[in-house]
Design a protein around this motif. Structure first.
Motif, PDB file in Angstrom:
ATOM      1  N   VAL A 103       1.032  -0.936  -0.041  1.00 27.73           N
ATOM      2  CA  VAL A 103       0.021   0.379  -0.299  1.00 27.73           C
ATOM      3  C   VAL A 103       0.408   1.192  -0.030  1.00 27.73           C
ATOM      4  O   VAL A 103       0.798   2.100  -0.074  1.00 27.73           O
ATOM      5  CB  VAL A 103      -0.900   0.183   1.392  1.00 27.73           C
ATOM      6  N   ALA A 104       1.594   1.031   0.847  1.00 26.37           N
ATOM      7  CA  ALA A 104       2.851   2.383   0.907  1.00 26.37           C
ATOM      8  C   ALA A 104       3.524   2.864  -0.545  1.00 26.37           C
ATOM      9  O   ALA A 104       4.075   3.842  -0.668  1.00 26.37           O
ATOM     10  CB  ALA A 104       3.820   2.304   1.864  1.00 26.37           C
ATOM     11  N   LEU A 105       4.195   1.099  -0.814  1.00 32.51           N
ATOM     12  CA  LEU A 105       4.969   1.671  -2.220  1.00 32.51           C
ATOM     13  C   LEU A 105       3.759   1.888  -2.947  1.00 32.51           C
ATOM     14  O   LEU A 105       3.971   2.749  -4.247  1.00 32.51           O
ATOM     15  CB  LEU A 105       5.539   0.411  -2.250  1.00 32.51           C
ATOM     16  N   THR A 106       2.416   1.754  -3.741  1.00 33.52           N
ATOM     17  CA  THR A 106       1.215   2.100  -4.476  1.00 33.52           C
ATOM     18  C   THR A 106       1.024   3.100  -3.965  1.00 33.52           C
ATOM     19  O   THR A 106       0.632   4.455  -5.364  1.00 33.52           O
ATOM     20  CB  THR A 106       0.290   1.471  -4.277  1.00 33.52           C
ATOM     21  N   LEU A 107       1.898   4.035  -3.179  1.00 33.86           N
ATOM     22  CA  LEU A 107       1.605   5.742  -2.876  1.00 33.86           C
ATOM     23  C   LEU A 107       2.813   6.247  -3.567  1.00 33.86           C
ATOM     24  O   LEU A 107       3.195   7.521  -4.341  1.00 33.86           O
ATOM     25  CB  LEU A 107       1.057   5.930  -1.204  1.00 33.86           C
ATOM     26  N   LEU A 108       3.914   5.886  -2.682  1.00 35.57           N
ATOM     27  CA  LEU A 108       5.625   6.964  -2.953  1.00 35.57           C
ATOM     28  C   LEU A 108       5.098   6.368  -4.424  1.00 35.57           C
ATOM     29  O   LEU A 108       6.058   7.505  -4.828  1.00 35.57           O
ATOM     30  CB  LEU A 108       6.573   5.792  -1.875  1.00 35.57           C
ATOM     31  N   THR A 109       5.643   5.032  -5.118  1.00 35.50           N
ATOM     32  CA  THR A 109       6.275   4.923  -6.105  1.00 35.50           C
ATOM     33  C   THR A 109       5.914   5.907  -7.451  1.00 35.50           C
ATOM     34  O   THR A 109       6.540   6.921  -8.251  1.00 35.50           O
ATOM     35  CB  THR A 109       6.231   3.874  -6.994  1.00 35.50           C
ATOM     36  N   PRO A 110       4.905   6.161  -7.583  1.00 37.44           N
ATOM     37  CA  PRO A 110       4.133   7.213  -8.746  1.00 37.44           C
ATOM     38  C   PRO A 110       4.688   8.398  -8.036  1.00 37.44           C
ATOM     39  O   PRO A 110       4.753   9.475  -9.316  1.00 37.44           O
ATOM     40  CB  PRO A 110       2.463   6.790  -8.821  1.00 37.44           C
ATOM     41  N   ALA A 150      16.603   7.230  -9.202  1.00 38.72           N
ATOM     42  CA  ALA A 150      17.304   5.959  -7.670  1.00 38.72           C
ATOM     43  C   ALA A 150      15.728   6.158  -7.233  1.00 38.72           C
ATOM     44  O   ALA A 150      15.864   4.422  -6.933  1.00 38.72           O
ATOM     45  CB  ALA A 150      18.331   6.794  -7.262  1.00 38.72           C
ATOM     46  N   LEU A 151      15.062   6.312  -6.157  1.00 41.91           N
ATOM     47  CA  LEU A 151      14.577   6.658  -5.464  1.00 41.91           C
ATOM     48  C   LEU A 151      13.034   6.079  -6.356  1.00 41.91           C
ATOM     49  O   LEU A 151      12.706   4.800  -5.424  1.00 41.91           O
ATOM     50  CB  LEU A 151      13.415   7.627  -4.859  1.00 41.91           C
ATOM     51  N   HIS A 152      12.428   6.462  -7.455  1.00 39.87           N
ATOM     52  CA  HIS A 152      11.315   5.406  -7.917  1.00 39.87           C
ATOM     53  C   HIS A 152      12.017   4.338  -8.407  1.00 39.87           C
ATOM     54  O   HIS A 152      11.303   3.533  -8.428  1.00 39.87           O
ATOM     55  CB  HIS A 152      11.400   6.730  -9.213  1.00 39.87           C
ATOM     56  N   LYS A 153      12.894   3.897  -8.513  1.00 37.36           N
ATOM     57  CA  LYS A 153      13.665   2.730  -9.438  1.00 37.36           C
ATOM     58  C   LYS A 153      13.605   2.416  -7.960  1.00 37.36           C
ATOM     59  O   LYS A 153      13.110   0.370  -8.642  1.00 37.36           O
ATOM     60  CB  LYS A 153      14.604   2.989  -9.620  1.00 37.36           C
ATOM     61  N   TYR A 154      14.307   2.230  -7.188  1.00 37.49           N
ATOM     62  CA  TYR A 154      13.789   1.166  -6.096  1.00 37.49           C
ATOM     63  C   TYR A 154      13.058   0.750  -5.097  1.00 37.49           C
ATOM     64  O   TYR A 154      12.556  -0.553  -4.992  1.00 37.49           O
ATOM     65  CB  TYR A 154      15.368   1.555  -4.904  1.00 37.49           C
ATOM     66  N   CYS A 155      11.837   1.952  -5.355  1.00 35.12           N
ATOM     67  CA  CYS A 155      10.340   1.375  -4.537  1.00 35.12           C
ATOM     68  C   CYS A 155      10.303   0.144  -5.740  1.00 35.12           C
ATOM     69  O   CYS A 155       9.394   0.015  -4.667  1.00 35.12           O
ATOM     70  CB  CYS A 155      10.384   2.780  -4.496  1.00 35.12           C
ATOM     71  N   ALA A 156      10.053   0.782  -7.274  1.00 29.79           N
ATOM     72  CA  ALA A 156       9.631   0.003  -7.988  1.00 29.79           C
ATOM     73  C   ALA A 156       9.889  -1.787  -7.854  1.00 29.79           C
ATOM     74  O   ALA A 156       9.778  -2.260  -7.958  1.00 29.79           O
ATOM     75  CB  ALA A 156       9.686   0.356  -9.364  1.00 29.79           C
TER      76      ALA A 156
END
Length: 189
Positions: A103-110, A150-156
């Motif tokens: 849930v957190a990553l589906t909010l943070l990554t986008p 970098a953060l987007h990639k690692y979160c994905a």
């Protein structure tokens, strides 16, 4: 009340939550595959040129659907099925943690993807279907772009790992328990 609402340990999730779950699953896995394809390719690549704007707008859609998901979970909280009591404590903890992280990553990554596109000096903006572009609120800064990238990639990647863990847990309980109490797949189908 319908069958989906037999109390806290109801048989199934409400239909709206089940539809949203599978829609988000397809979109997120599609976005991750799209991102993997685009990585390392020049935006001049014909296919990547089509994928970039679509990746952005579907990423925003996933973020909006994550907000809808949270609202629906809050609304239905009293009647949603809970984790089976037959789960071992470590399985319960792992399941809880993986779900919260998804849930957190589906909010943070986008959001990180938006920040990445918004901060790039040479950005062509962030389209969203019928809107020409989502307003870019971050200052243009290529150093910030590199951090957001970098953060987007690692979160994905972390999101993909959590999804793999989620699927592996579901399959394990489905095959090992053969319809037992820990087989939770029927609740989401």
């Amino acid at each position: 009340m319908t069958e989906a609402f037999r109390g806290r340990r109801g048989v199934k999730y409400p239909v709206s939550i089940r539809i949203l779950h599978w829609l988000r699953a397809v979109l997120i896995l599609g976005l991750i595959m799209c991102g993997l394809y685009m990585t390392g390719r020049d935006e001049q690549d014909a296919i990547a040129g089509i994928l970039y704007p679509n990746h952005k707008q579907f990423g925003i859609l996933v973020w909006l659907l994550a907000l809808v998901h949270l609202a629906m979970r809050w609304h239905y909280d009293a009647v949603l099925p809970r984790a089976p009591k037959a789960l071992k404590p470590w399985e319960r903890g792992l399941s809880y943690g993986a779900h919260r992280l998804i849930v957190a990553l589906t909010l943070l990554t986008p959001l990180l993807g938006y920040a990445m596109s918004s901060s790039l000096t040479q950005s062509d903006g962030v389209p969203f279907f019928f809107l020409s572009h989502v307003p870019e609120i971050l200052p243009k800064n290529d150093a910030a772009f590199a951090v957001f990238q970098a953060l987007h990639k690692y979160c994905a990647y972390l999101l993909l790992a959590c999804i793999a863990l989620h699927i592996a847990g579901t399959v394990k309980h489905r095959l090992q328990d053969k319809g037992g109490e820990t087989d939770v797949l029927p609740r989401m189908i």
